[in-house]
Write a protein that holds these residues in place. Sequence first.
Motif, PDB file in Angstrom:
ATOM      1  N   LEU A  34       0.824  -1.210   0.000  1.00 20.26           N
ATOM      2  CA  LEU A  34       0.000   0.000   0.000  1.00 20.26           C
ATOM      3  C   LEU A  34       0.859   1.260   0.000  1.00 20.26           C
ATOM      4  N   MET A  37       2.197   1.663  -3.579  1.00 19.10           N
ATOM      5  CA  MET A  37       1.159   2.091  -4.507  1.00 19.10           C
ATOM      6  C   MET A  37       0.739   3.531  -4.265  1.00 19.10           C
ATOM      7  N   GLU A  38       0.600   3.900  -2.991  1.00 19.56           N
ATOM      8  CA  GLU A  38       0.203   5.282  -2.701  1.00 19.56           C
ATOM      9  C   GLU A  38       1.335   6.255  -2.993  1.00 19.56           C
ATOM     10  N   TRP A  49      -4.054   5.288  -9.410  1.00 20.28           N
ATOM     11  CA  TRP A  49      -3.259   4.731  -8.313  1.00 20.28           C
ATOM     12  C   TRP A  49      -3.951   4.941  -6.966  1.00 20.28           C
ATOM     13  N   THR A  53      -4.839   1.778  -4.613  1.00 15.12           N
ATOM     14  CA  THR A  53      -4.465   1.761  -3.196  1.00 15.12           C
ATOM     15  C   THR A  53      -5.671   1.527  -2.305  1.00 15.12           C
ATOM     16  N   THR A 131      -0.329   6.063   6.056  1.00 16.77           N
ATOM     17  CA  THR A 131      -0.219   4.689   5.555  1.00 16.77           C
ATOM     18  C   THR A 131       1.133   4.086   5.938  1.00 16.77           C
TER      19      THR A 131
END
Length: 525
Positions: A34, A37-38, A49, A53, A131
């Motif tokens: 995560l 991806m973020e 994206w 996420t 995150t």
Amino acid sequence: MDMAVVELSRLQFALTAMYHFLFVPLTLGLSFLLVIMESIYVMTGKEIWRVITRFWGKLFGVNFVLGVATGITMEFEFGTNWSYYAHYVGDIFGAPLAIEGLMAFFLEATFVGLMFFGWDRLSKVGHLAVTFCVALGSNLSALWILIANGWMQNPAGATFNPETMRMEVTDFYSVLFNPVAQAKFVHTVSAGYVCASVFVMGVSAWYLLKGKWTNVARRSMVVAAAFGLASSLSVVVLGDESGYALTDNQKMKLAAIEGMWHTEEAPAGLAIFGIPDPSVQETRFEIKIPYVLGLIATRSLTGEVVGINELVLKADERIRSGLIAYDAVEKLKFQRTDPVARESFEKHKRDLGYAMLLKRYVGDPRQATDQQILMAAKDTIPNVPVMFWLFRIMAGLGFFFIGFFALAFYCASVCQFEKKWFLRVAVVIIPLPWLAIEGGWVLAEIGRQPWAVEGVLPTFLGASSLTVSQIWTTIIGFTLLYGALAVIEVRLMLSTIRKGPVEHHASDTGSQIEGSGGIAPLSAE
């Protein structure tokens, strides 16, 4: 101690721990996927994206909740089923667990809500930081748990205090930087990263086979392929480091893994096939690669890997040494200032735990016969056939994942995951990381037997004074409860996967994910 109670207590804890560990590796791996991806979303600003996420974040959330629920139960079992263990080594074992709860879990729990509900309330960079904190907390939780478990494998930084009749910390730095714990941590989290990468690859491959959300699936597979390749390589490399740690700290476990009944001339060969037969103390039909075990275990061509039979003789010696320490402790109970008893204890205290192995056969270890001492020494041999084959299955899967992710990395750049045979393979192998990980834990824990804490406390002495019926009641109760939770978990995960990465924004229909044609209009990204 009733051995039926001990074995049932072990069974209950094994079921609880292995069930809990179905969720942990996916949580560890998905959390950092995560973050990756973020990070791409923050750097590129491409809305797709964000959708990716958020979708994998939903699956992370379902898995995270079940992991927390099952982990709490496991910690309570130290008090209910292993009360003497908790009393005897609680000063050391309890510290990492307390730090895990106060530092890592609270960090994770504090930010997990912000991660799910803060998308429209935080800046892009702020939400990415949240995150990352969730991922950091997840992995720090694993660190402190594995420091506790690593201490059970190699009890560094602690000693027995005859005045309190308990183990106590003497050097917390040694507990924290225990080489076994550090090797187990990096190996375990890397395995979690592989697990999550295979999961993302498999689910994404299923989408591509169905022709659904193809742009989300391909992008997810590219990230998972790169992350998985790096992680699978690190699992094998760090597994080698774990093997090296066994040479100094758990020689019997290493010998059992190799089915090595007798010490070989250095450097020892690595058995790639064989059928261990404990009845004749021989590994039949053995096929070996020369020198490899010696190089892995000792990092040299001259280092010796000791065989099982020689280690039994060594255990016999340590039991006899431990009897001297045990006798000194009994004298110090009545006269704490006895200088002769104190000197005798200090000289032999390292072997006190070995004398306690005799309590399985005689109430007072000092009354043990030579035959009983030999029986106790042989108890230090774990289940060799199980150890031998579990290791080879686990290692074989590790090398398989390297090949799979290397192929995935190649497909990402050459064929854009168009090959249906590869996609079918990616779906079929989803369960394999869990098999490897669960096998690894069974290998680690069976290999430590008969010890709850290696060389310090025998497993049969650590159990609580329960009845067989009490344990069966809780085993049945937990099995029914966890079975229901497993059904809920699987249904929620499958429901989320079938629904796909659908985003609902009343004011922004352009971010809707179409059910069959990929992403519209985000497919242009």
